[in-house]
Motif scaffolding. Structure first.
Motif, PDB file in Angstrom:
ATOM      1  N   ALA A 126     -46.544 -16.683 -10.901  1.00 18.20           N
ATOM      2  CA  ALA A 126     -46.174 -15.616  -9.971  1.00 18.20           C
ATOM      3  C   ALA A 126     -45.373 -14.538 -10.688  1.00 18.20           C
ATOM      4  O   ALA A 126     -45.593 -13.334 -10.493  1.00 18.20           O
ATOM      5  CB  ALA A 126     -45.375 -16.189  -8.808  1.00 18.20           C
ATOM      6  N   ALA A 127     -44.419 -14.957 -11.532  1.00 15.24           N
ATOM      7  CA  ALA A 127     -43.638 -13.999 -12.305  1.00 15.24           C
ATOM      8  C   ALA A 127     -44.535 -13.204 -13.243  1.00 15.24           C
ATOM      9  O   ALA A 127     -44.405 -11.975 -13.373  1.00 15.24           O
ATOM     10  CB  ALA A 127     -42.559 -14.741 -13.103  1.00 15.24           C
ATOM     11  N   ALA A 128     -45.456 -13.885 -13.898  1.00 16.00           N
ATOM     12  CA  ALA A 128     -46.361 -13.214 -14.820  1.00 16.00           C
ATOM     13  C   ALA A 128     -47.295 -12.258 -14.088  1.00 16.00           C
ATOM     14  O   ALA A 128     -47.608 -11.173 -14.589  1.00 16.00           O
ATOM     15  CB  ALA A 128     -47.164 -14.249 -15.597  1.00 16.00           C
ATOM     16  N   LEU A 129     -47.735 -12.634 -12.886  1.00 18.22           N
ATOM     17  CA  LEU A 129     -48.648 -11.788 -12.115  1.00 18.22           C
ATOM     18  C   LEU A 129     -47.985 -10.484 -11.699  1.00 18.22           C
ATOM     19  O   LEU A 129     -48.564  -9.398 -11.862  1.00 18.22           O
ATOM     20  CB  LEU A 129     -49.137 -12.542 -10.879  1.00 18.22           C
ATOM     21  N   VAL A 130     -46.771 -10.550 -11.164  1.00 24.35           N
ATOM     22  CA  VAL A 130     -46.126  -9.321 -10.693  1.00 24.35           C
ATOM     23  C   VAL A 130     -45.805  -8.398 -11.871  1.00 24.35           C
ATOM     24  O   VAL A 130     -45.889  -7.165 -11.742  1.00 24.35           O
ATOM     25  CB  VAL A 130     -44.871  -9.647  -9.852  1.00 24.35           C
ATOM     26  N   ALA A 131     -45.490  -8.968 -13.031  1.00 25.82           N
ATOM     27  CA  ALA A 131     -45.248  -8.147 -14.217  1.00 25.82           C
ATOM     28  C   ALA A 131     -46.543  -7.507 -14.719  1.00 25.82           C
ATOM     29  O   ALA A 131     -46.550  -6.354 -15.171  1.00 25.82           O
ATOM     30  CB  ALA A 131     -44.610  -8.995 -15.313  1.00 25.82           C
ATOM     31  N   TYR A 132     -47.636  -8.252 -14.633  1.00 28.01           N
ATOM     32  CA  TYR A 132     -48.957  -7.713 -15.006  1.00 28.01           C
ATOM     33  C   TYR A 132     -49.334  -6.530 -14.116  1.00 28.01           C
ATOM     34  O   TYR A 132     -49.820  -5.498 -14.595  1.00 28.01           O
ATOM     35  CB  TYR A 132     -49.975  -8.841 -14.899  1.00 28.01           C
ATOM     36  N   LEU A 133     -49.090  -6.657 -12.813  1.00 32.95           N
ATOM     37  CA  LEU A 133     -49.400  -5.562 -11.885  1.00 32.95           C
ATOM     38  C   LEU A 133     -48.557  -4.333 -12.198  1.00 32.95           C
ATOM     39  O   LEU A 133     -49.033  -3.195 -12.123  1.00 32.95           O
ATOM     40  CB  LEU A 133     -49.160  -6.020 -10.445  1.00 32.95           C
ATOM     41  N   GLN A 134     -47.298  -4.561 -12.571  1.00 32.49           N
ATOM     42  CA  GLN A 134     -46.428  -3.459 -12.965  1.00 32.49           C
ATOM     43  C   GLN A 134     -46.989  -2.747 -14.197  1.00 32.49           C
ATOM     44  O   GLN A 134     -47.024  -1.509 -14.257  1.00 32.49           O
ATOM     45  CB  GLN A 134     -45.021  -3.983 -13.252  1.00 32.49           C
ATOM     46  N   LYS A 135     -47.430  -3.525 -15.163  1.00 35.50           N
ATOM     47  CA  LYS A 135     -47.968  -2.948 -16.397  1.00 35.50           C
ATOM     48  C   LYS A 135     -49.209  -2.106 -16.120  1.00 35.50           C
ATOM     49  O   LYS A 135     -49.449  -1.089 -16.786  1.00 35.50           O
ATOM     50  CB  LYS A 135     -48.280  -4.060 -17.391  1.00 35.50           C
ATOM     51  N   LEU A 136     -50.008  -2.517 -15.123  1.00 37.77           N
ATOM     52  CA  LEU A 136     -51.199  -1.751 -14.753  1.00 37.77           C
ATOM     53  C   LEU A 136     -50.862  -0.464 -14.007  1.00 37.77           C
ATOM     54  O   LEU A 136     -51.735   0.377 -13.795  1.00 37.77           O
ATOM     55  CB  LEU A 136     -52.113  -2.603 -13.859  1.00 37.77           C
ATOM     56  N   GLY A 137     -49.596  -0.322 -13.601  1.00 39.78           N
ATOM     57  CA  GLY A 137     -49.182   0.867 -12.865  1.00 39.78           C
ATOM     58  C   GLY A 137     -49.312   0.750 -11.364  1.00 39.78           C
ATOM     59  O   GLY A 137     -49.259   1.753 -10.658  1.00 39.78           O
ATOM     60  N   HIS A 138     -49.439  -0.474 -10.843  1.00 40.13           N
ATOM     61  CA  HIS A 138     -49.558  -0.699  -9.404  1.00 40.13           C
ATOM     62  C   HIS A 138     -48.150  -0.758  -8.795  1.00 40.13           C
ATOM     63  O   HIS A 138     -47.640  -1.825  -8.472  1.00 40.13           O
ATOM     64  CB  HIS A 138     -50.316  -2.002  -9.122  1.00 40.13           C
ATOM     65  N   ARG A 139     -47.518   0.392  -8.635  1.00 39.34           N
ATOM     66  CA  ARG A 139     -46.137   0.429  -8.171  1.00 39.34           C
ATOM     67  C   ARG A 139     -45.980  -0.138  -6.769  1.00 39.34           C
ATOM     68  O   ARG A 139     -44.927  -0.665  -6.411  1.00 39.34           O
ATOM     69  CB  ARG A 139     -45.592   1.858  -8.194  1.00 39.34           C
ATOM     70  N   GLU A 140     -47.041  -0.055  -5.956  1.00 41.62           N
ATOM     71  CA  GLU A 140     -46.971  -0.615  -4.609  1.00 41.62           C
ATOM     72  C   GLU A 140     -46.934  -2.141  -4.624  1.00 41.62           C
ATOM     73  O   GLU A 140     -46.721  -2.774  -3.580  1.00 41.62           O
ATOM     74  CB  GLU A 140     -48.151  -0.130  -3.768  1.00 41.62           C
ATOM     75  N   SER A 141     -47.128  -2.730  -5.800  1.00 38.81           N
ATOM     76  CA  SER A 141     -47.129  -4.187  -5.926  1.00 38.81           C
ATOM     77  C   SER A 141     -45.900  -4.703  -6.674  1.00 38.81           C
ATOM     78  O   SER A 141     -45.918  -5.809  -7.212  1.00 38.81           O
ATOM     79  CB  SER A 141     -48.406  -4.645  -6.647  1.00 38.81           C
TER      80      SER A 141
END
Length: 275
Positions: free
Chosen positions: A222-237
């Motif tokens: 879960a921690a890795a997933l939310v950081a991955y979404l951040q890296k992709l630029g998905h600020r809403e996530s």
């Protein structure tokens, strides 16, 4: 030696991923810890002993030691809060220094973990081919908006985002073949996820490398997933909730918050209960 059995990431007071929590004055030798973990039979058992920094911790699945485990850390944080009072606890793990904030109020236990540093990178074509074959999937089953990736937050996972929830529900694979694939590419789990919305995900985590077909809740992933979404630029996530374990009849709920700085620690929160 105190042995506790705690379910972490419960949902509405039910479900949660069972973990063993062993608190002792000095950590036993590796063989003894592995034997205890195998005897408890949970996907992970955490061993904790006081150290100058806080606690020295090690995590064991029934068949192998793992560098870090999120749900066992939540279980440990809740246990320490009940033993010592709500507060922040520093944990020295094989993946580095992590922190968990445990809370015990009116008989209710919960915790927030601060993950090890986060990282993600594209999955190789060879790994993706082997993993899709393992789950009888094809490229047409993948969510085109979320590339497959290696994601890390103390443990290494392969992330496979699916566009069809039915494919997630139907997850099926051979345990021994899965173990071979995960060990070949040094994976702790393979995470199949479905994006229900920008802030809600459904997940299933194959954990064959640890001798477990499926993990009901996976805090490190879960921690890795939310950081991955951040890296992709998905600020809403930047703040997400993950529903996991329902297909197993073990409902779990995880909340994750993206790192303040890219590559930093993500936060994962969950409630806990005694088993």
């Amino acid at each position: 030696m105190e042995v506790h059995r705690i379910a972490a990431f419960t949902r509405d007071g039910k479900g949660g991923n069972p973990a063993g929590v062993v608190v002792c004055e000095v950590l036993p030798d590796v063989e003894r810890m592995q034997l205890i973990a195998a005897g408890l039979g949970y996907s992970e058992t955490v061993f904790a002993a006081p150290s100058p920094e806080g606690y020295r911790v090690r995590y064991f699945a029934p068949q192998v030691e793992v560098p870090f485990c999120g749900h066992a850390t939540i279980a440990l944080g809740a246990t320490l809060a009940r033993r010592e009072g709500s507060g922040s606890f520093v944990l020295q793990s094989n993946a580095g220094i992590v922190r968990v904030e445990g809370r015990f109020e009116s008989g209710n236990m919960s915790a927030t973990l601060h993950s090890p540093p986060t990282h993600s990178e594209p999955a190789s074509a060879e790994l993706l081919e082997a993993s899709l074959k393992l789950f009888s999937l094809s490229n047409s089953n993948l969510d085109a908006q979320l590339p497959t990736a290696i994601i890390e937050a103390g443990a290494r996972h392969l992330l496979i985002p699916l566009w069809d929830y039915g494919q997630l529900v139907g997850m099926n694979y051979d345990l021994q073949v899965g173990a071979d694939v995960m060990r070949q590419w040094d994976l702790t789990t393979i995470c199949l996820v479905f994006r229900a919305s920008a802030s809600r995900f459904r997940s299933r985590n194959a954990f064959a490398a640890g001798g477990i077909y499926e993990d009901p809740a996976t805090g490190a992933a879960a921690a890795a997933l939310v950081a991955y979404l951040q890296k992709l630029g998905h600020r809403e996530s930047d703040h997400i909730e993950i529903l996991q374990g329902e297909e197993m009849g073990v409902p779990c709920l995880l909340y994750a918050q993206a790192p303040v700085l890219a590559g930093g620690s993500a936060l994962v929160y969950g409630r806990a209960r005694d088993i």
